[in-house]
Design a protein around this motif. Structure first.
Motif, PDB file in Angstrom:
ATOM      1  N   LEU A   1       0.824  -1.205   0.000  1.00 25.87           N
ATOM      2  CA  LEU A   1       0.000   0.000   0.000  1.00 25.87           C
ATOM      3  C   LEU A   1       0.862   1.261   0.000  1.00 25.87           C
ATOM      4  N   LEU A   2       1.884   1.296   0.852  1.00 27.19           N
ATOM      5  CA  LEU A   2       2.754   2.481   0.948  1.00 27.19           C
ATOM      6  C   LEU A   2       3.601   2.677  -0.305  1.00 27.19           C
ATOM      7  N   VAL A   3       4.093   1.585  -0.882  1.00 24.32           N
ATOM      8  CA  VAL A   3       4.847   1.703  -2.135  1.00 24.32           C
ATOM      9  C   VAL A   3       3.937   2.283  -3.212  1.00 24.32           C
ATOM     10  N   GLY A   4       2.717   1.774  -3.307  1.00 23.71           N
ATOM     11  CA  GLY A   4       1.772   2.288  -4.295  1.00 23.71           C
ATOM     12  C   GLY A   4       1.476   3.769  -4.093  1.00 23.71           C
ATOM     13  N   LEU A   5       1.210   4.171  -2.856  1.00 25.00           N
ATOM     14  CA  LEU A   5       0.938   5.588  -2.573  1.00 25.00           C
ATOM     15  C   LEU A   5       2.142   6.462  -2.893  1.00 25.00           C
ATOM     16  N   GLY A   6       3.337   6.014  -2.472  1.00 28.52           N
ATOM     17  CA  GLY A   6       4.548   6.788  -2.740  1.00 28.52           C
ATOM     18  C   GLY A   6       4.772   7.001  -4.226  1.00 28.52           C
ATOM     19  N   LEU A   7       4.546   5.954  -5.009  1.00 32.61           N
ATOM     20  CA  LEU A   7       4.751   6.083  -6.452  1.00 32.61           C
ATOM     21  C   LEU A   7       3.672   6.942  -7.099  1.00 32.61           C
ATOM     22  N   ILE A   8       2.442   6.798  -6.672  1.00 30.55           N
ATOM     23  CA  ILE A   8       1.360   7.576  -7.286  1.00 30.55           C
ATOM     24  C   ILE A   8       1.517   9.064  -7.005  1.00 30.55           C
ATOM     25  N   VAL A   9       1.830   9.433  -5.776  1.00 30.03           N
ATOM     26  CA  VAL A   9       1.985  10.860  -5.463  1.00 30.03           C
ATOM     27  C   VAL A   9       3.389  11.366  -5.775  1.00 30.03           C
ATOM     28  N   GLY A  10       4.303  10.467  -6.117  1.00 34.31           N
ATOM     29  CA  GLY A  10       5.654  10.872  -6.481  1.00 34.31           C
ATOM     30  C   GLY A  10       6.457  11.399  -5.313  1.00 34.31           C
ATOM     31  N   LEU A  11       6.328  10.769  -4.160  1.00 36.46           N
ATOM     32  CA  LEU A  11       7.085  11.179  -2.976  1.00 36.46           C
ATOM     33  C   LEU A  11       8.130  10.121  -2.653  1.00 36.46           C
ATOM     34  N   LEU A  12       9.386  10.537  -2.621  1.00 39.93           N
ATOM     35  CA  LEU A  12      10.513   9.628  -2.406  1.00 39.93           C
ATOM     36  C   LEU A  12      10.413   8.452  -3.383  1.00 39.93           C
ATOM     37  N   THR A  13      10.253   8.799  -4.622  1.00 34.55           N
ATOM     38  CA  THR A  13       9.985   7.838  -5.686  1.00 34.55           C
ATOM     39  C   THR A  13      11.043   6.746  -5.762  1.00 34.55           C
TER      40      THR A  13
ATOM     41  N   ALA B   1      12.015  11.015 -11.906  1.00 35.46           N
ATOM     42  CA  ALA B   1      10.809  10.187 -11.924  1.00 35.46           C
ATOM     43  C   ALA B   1       9.672  10.808 -11.110  1.00 35.46           C
ATOM     44  N   GLY B   2       9.976  11.584 -10.108  1.00 31.41           N
ATOM     45  CA  GLY B   2       8.951  12.229  -9.303  1.00 31.41           C
ATOM     46  C   GLY B   2       8.762  13.697  -9.611  1.00 31.41           C
ATOM     47  N   TRP B   3       9.270  14.141 -10.766  1.00 31.50           N
ATOM     48  CA  TRP B   3       9.171  15.557 -11.129  1.00 31.50           C
ATOM     49  C   TRP B   3       7.715  16.017 -11.180  1.00 31.50           C
ATOM     50  N   TYR B   4       6.842  15.198 -11.754  1.00 33.13           N
ATOM     51  CA  TYR B   4       5.414  15.489 -11.743  1.00 33.13           C
ATOM     52  C   TYR B   4       4.809  14.792 -10.525  1.00 33.13           C
ATOM     53  N   GLY B   5       5.197  15.265  -9.371  1.00 34.56           N
ATOM     54  CA  GLY B   5       4.773  14.708  -8.098  1.00 34.56           C
ATOM     55  C   GLY B   5       5.383  15.523  -6.974  1.00 34.56           C
ATOM     56  N   LEU B   6       5.322  15.000  -5.787  1.00 33.35           N
ATOM     57  CA  LEU B   6       5.814  15.741  -4.615  1.00 33.35           C
ATOM     58  C   LEU B   6       7.326  15.822  -4.535  1.00 33.35           C
TER      59      LEU B   6
ATOM     60  N   TRP C   1       9.309  19.161  -4.993  1.00 34.98           N
ATOM     61  CA  TRP C   1       9.531  20.065  -3.872  1.00 34.98           C
ATOM     62  C   TRP C   1      10.256  19.377  -2.718  1.00 34.98           C
ATOM     63  N   ALA C   2      10.007  18.089  -2.538  1.00 36.78           N
ATOM     64  CA  ALA C   2      10.592  17.378  -1.393  1.00 36.78           C
ATOM     65  C   ALA C   2      12.097  17.178  -1.543  1.00 36.78           C
ATOM     66  N   LEU C   3      12.545  16.790  -2.739  1.00 38.22           N
ATOM     67  CA  LEU C   3      13.974  16.498  -2.902  1.00 38.22           C
ATOM     68  C   LEU C   3      14.863  17.723  -2.678  1.00 38.22           C
ATOM     69  N   PRO C   4      14.512  18.907  -3.186  1.00 39.02           N
ATOM     70  CA  PRO C   4      15.360  20.066  -2.864  1.00 39.02           C
ATOM     71  C   PRO C   4      15.374  20.400  -1.369  1.00 39.02           C
ATOM     72  N   LEU C   5      14.257  20.157  -0.684  1.00 33.95           N
ATOM     73  CA  LEU C   5      14.224  20.422   0.755  1.00 33.95           C
ATOM     74  C   LEU C   5      15.010  19.390   1.549  1.00 33.95           C
ATOM     75  N   LEU C   6      14.898  18.132   1.159  1.00 37.71           N
ATOM     76  CA  LEU C   6      15.588  17.063   1.890  1.00 37.71           C
ATOM     77  C   LEU C   6      17.065  16.971   1.543  1.00 37.71           C
ATOM     78  N   GLY C   7      17.411  17.292   0.309  1.00 38.68           N
ATOM     79  CA  GLY C   7      18.793  17.155  -0.136  1.00 38.68           C
ATOM     80  C   GLY C   7      19.165  15.694  -0.289  1.00 38.68           C
TER      81      GLY C   7
END
Length: 186
Positions: free
Chosen positions: A106-118, A158-163, A166-172
């Motif tokens: 479930l979490l892998v699916g959600l992460g990929l769909i919203v593009g967070l920590l892809t 891969a997560g450019w059209y997703g979260l 914004w997340a990757l520049p903040l997290l580094g």
């Protein structure tokens, strides 16, 4: 004189486009949504199933493991070392593994769909695919493993059209903390 410190091997144009150029992000979006939807629906089916996370949690995974163990006796579908792992680790802890598989999917699916920590989500999806393959289950696992591996390689875009946009520049990244610190300065 030959200076080993300044050797630069340039990346080929196809790899550079696919794995570092945001113009390829639409390709990865399609792949990411397909793989994410597949994981999300599989995980949702397990999370809402009594045999995976309900009163009878662990029953489904016990059946799955027993089937894999039978395959290890019949031939080379399941190797001995993996059968030993299933028998000694998974079977006695079927309830815990049942929850890990159901919520992991479930979490892998959600992460990929919203593009967070892809890249991380795709890595754990590929890890589950390999586990299912080692247990002698083919179905869609080889395809999902290949696509997840590509998503891991394309983690930057891969997560450019997703979260991730914004997340990757903040997290580094762990290997370049100075970029994260400079991006957090206001």
């Amino acid at each position: 004189m030959f200076d080993k410190q300044n050797i630069v091997i340039s990346e080929n144009p196809v790899s550079k486009f696919l794995f570092s150029n945001t113009r390829s992000a639409v390709i990865w979006l399609i792949i990411r949504l397909y793989v994410g939807y597949t994981w999300l629906t599989a995980g949702w089916g397990k999370v809402t199933s009594d045999a995976w996370t309900g009163e009878n949690a662990g029953a489904a995974i016990q059946g799955f493991v027993k089937g894999a163990l039978a395959k290890s006796q019949e031939g080379a579908d399941v190797t001995g070392w993996y059968a030993n792992f299933l028998e000694s680790m998974v079977l006695p802890n079927a309830k815990a593994f049942s929850f890990m598989v159901a919520y992991g999917e479930l979490l892998v699916g959600l992460g990929l769909i919203v593009g967070l920590l892809t890249g991380i989500a795709a890595f754990f999806g590929a890890l589950m695919n390999v586990s299912f393959l080692f247990a002698g289950t083919l179905s869609i696992n080889p395809l999902l493993f290949i696509l997840a591996t590509w998503l891991v390689l394309a983690w930057k875009v891969a997560g450019w059209y997703g979260l991730d946009r914004w997340a990757l520049p903040l997290l580094g990244t762990p290997w370049n903390r100075s970029n994260r610190e400079s991006s957090l300065k206001f």
